[in-house]
Design a protein around this motif. Structure first.
Motif, PDB file in Angstrom:
ATOM      1  N   THR A   1       0.843  -1.190   0.000  1.00  0.00           N
ATOM      2  CA  THR A   1       0.000   0.000   0.000  1.00  0.00           C
ATOM      3  C   THR A   1       0.873   1.233   0.000  1.00  0.00           C
ATOM      4  O   THR A   1       1.875   1.295   0.714  1.00  0.00           O
ATOM      5  CB  THR A   1      -0.937   0.040   1.217  1.00  0.00           C
ATOM      6  OG1 THR A   1      -0.154   0.140   2.397  1.00  0.00           O
ATOM      7  CG2 THR A   1      -1.792  -1.204   1.286  1.00  0.00           C
TER       8      THR A   1
ATOM      9  N   GLU B   1      -2.705   5.880   0.744  1.00  0.00           N
ATOM     10  CA  GLU B   1      -3.876   5.039   1.033  1.00  0.00           C
ATOM     11  C   GLU B   1      -4.088   4.902   2.536  1.00  0.00           C
ATOM     12  O   GLU B   1      -5.214   4.989   3.040  1.00  0.00           O
ATOM     13  CB  GLU B   1      -3.693   3.658   0.396  1.00  0.00           C
ATOM     14  CG  GLU B   1      -3.641   3.683  -1.115  1.00  0.00           C
ATOM     15  CD  GLU B   1      -3.334   2.301  -1.698  1.00  0.00           C
ATOM     16  OE1 GLU B   1      -3.945   1.331  -1.238  1.00  0.00           O
ATOM     17  OE2 GLU B   1      -2.464   2.193  -2.591  1.00  0.00           O
TER      18      GLU B   1
ATOM     19  N   VAL C   1      -7.123   5.780  -8.027  1.00  0.00           N
ATOM     20  CA  VAL C   1      -8.341   5.590  -7.237  1.00  0.00           C
ATOM     21  C   VAL C   1      -9.504   5.159  -8.133  1.00  0.00           C
ATOM     22  O   VAL C   1     -10.298   4.292  -7.746  1.00  0.00           O
ATOM     23  CB  VAL C   1      -8.693   6.871  -6.456  1.00  0.00           C
ATOM     24  CG1 VAL C   1     -10.094   6.788  -5.867  1.00  0.00           C
ATOM     25  CG2 VAL C   1      -7.681   7.113  -5.344  1.00  0.00           C
TER      26      VAL C   1
END
Lengths: 237, 237
Positions: free
Chosen positions: A16, A20, B67
DNA sequence: CTGGACTATTGGCTAGGCCACTGATCCATC
DNA sequence: GATGGATCAGTGGCCTAGCCAATAGTCCAG
């Protein structure tokens, strides 16, 4: 691409990015503090210091939250909550719905019935040609002993295109993975491909005849035929 | 909430952040060059220089694209396309809905008609109480000379809850900002609040009577009443 | 009361730096 | 020849620091 990937190796680690994690921390903090629409986050300089990250990294996290609709970032003013902190939860929820077939059928019925009616009103000759091509492809697939999954999808895509509504088409795309499952399950039943093709033909004729009510009724019957299978399967689990 | 909001002021300017423009440029470039899943964008340093922005700004744009699922950003490797370049179109479409009233009406019709039918099948006594409370609130608002925007929303939320479909409710929430505009425009017309309340009552009676077809027809008529106003407004711009 | 000027606070974006990661290449060992 | 380790070049990750633009609030003059 390895030709034969062993299936008993552990899955790769999910890396990640820091943004995030920061975005996740922010939404958790929003919920734990009961913040609501119109409330402001602390200033970037302060929030970045508290979270122990650079302002650039925080800015990335805020971009992510802005894209999903949780915040609005206002230059000179601050970062304002939209009240939609659960948006990211919504996406998760949609993705976790493998056991929600009845609800998928409901939304299919709502959207696809409307799309069929609009297609009957708005279809062009090109639209009709695409629909006919999909019917032919499905006929051919069934004759070859195939289920016609691709042609089924092609048919529904052609009908959706014939509705000439970008917003409806986009909503269909957003839930396309859900819908795909219900369609594949239906076509896997013996005799269903032929029945499905028959339903497609009824829909196509109504669209050809510019009869929105007949098109909506035919699509509704088609979706209901799918729901019989899917609900039975659901009860057997 | 301003008690009397003037309705003839121009809408505020939409300020776009630079990352949004950069993200848009990137997706346009991807499409114009026919790139597909697995292809790589140029390195960040090079791409930032070409686009005339800082690498941090480019990074923000890439966060946005990550995203929405257009790219995967890999540390040490590059930025890889997922093949889903049309995802950002969805965000645009949602933000650019000011001129898409007809399409919003279409999707309202599809979803809200289905919701009304399901509410007639599935409503509980508590659901009915919430619907009745919303009717009373709107009656009271109209008697005070108000438009009843909040009570209108309360009514529709109660009907949606009575449908007992999480997926449909979530989809309604995702497009709620679009829908809100069409409702407010409708209620701003003289006489419309009273007409709208009358429509609400017809819907509520069908739900009370557990008559899905009457509920769907009443909701369809209600949405069509809204569309008359919104389309007229649209043509005057 | 309204409009203009000013101030403090806020975010926007840039530039530059250094570290971590990745894939490719080369070499040593078995 | 296959495998493992080391090295290198290219990549992104995140940071620091700086200065400008936007906003809201306050104060003052007309």
């Amino acid at each position: 691409m390895t030709p034969q990937a062993p299936s008993d190796l552990p899955t790769p680690l999910a890396r990640t990015r820091l943004y995030e994690q920061v975005a996740e921390q922010i939404t958790t903090w929003i919920r734990q503090n009961g913040l609501s629409s119109g409330d402001r986050l602390p200033p970037e300089r302060e929030l970045a210091a508290r979270l122990g990250v650079s302002r650039a990294t925080l800015s990335q996290a805020l971009v992510a939250l802005e894209v999903v609709g949780v915040v609005v970032v206002r230059h000179g003013d601050g970062t304002v909550l939209t009240g939609r902190h659960s948006e990211s939860r919504i996406v998760e929820a949609i993705r976790a719905h493998a056991d929600r077939i009845p609800e998928i059928i409901d939304i299919r019925d709502a959207l696809e019935t409307k799309i069929a009616a609009l297609a009957a009103q708005r279809r062009t000759d090109e639209d009709l040609a695409a629909i006919d091509a999909a019917l032919a492809a499905m006929e051919e697939a069934i004759e070859h002993g195939d289920r016609g999954v691709d042609a089924d999808e092609q048919f529904h895509a052609a009908v959706t295109a014939a509705a000439h509504s970008d917003l409806l088409a986009q909503t269909m795309r957003e839930i396309s993975s859900l819908i795909r499952e219900t369609r594949i399950e239906s076509l896997s039943q013996p005799g269903r491909p032929r029945n499905s093709l028959s339903g497609h033909r009824t829909i196509a004729e109504a669209i050809r005849a510019r009869d929105p009510e007949a098109a909506a009724a035919a699509m509704h019957a088609h979706v209901e035929m799918v729901s019989d299978v899917a609900l039975l399967r659901g009860e057997e689990r």
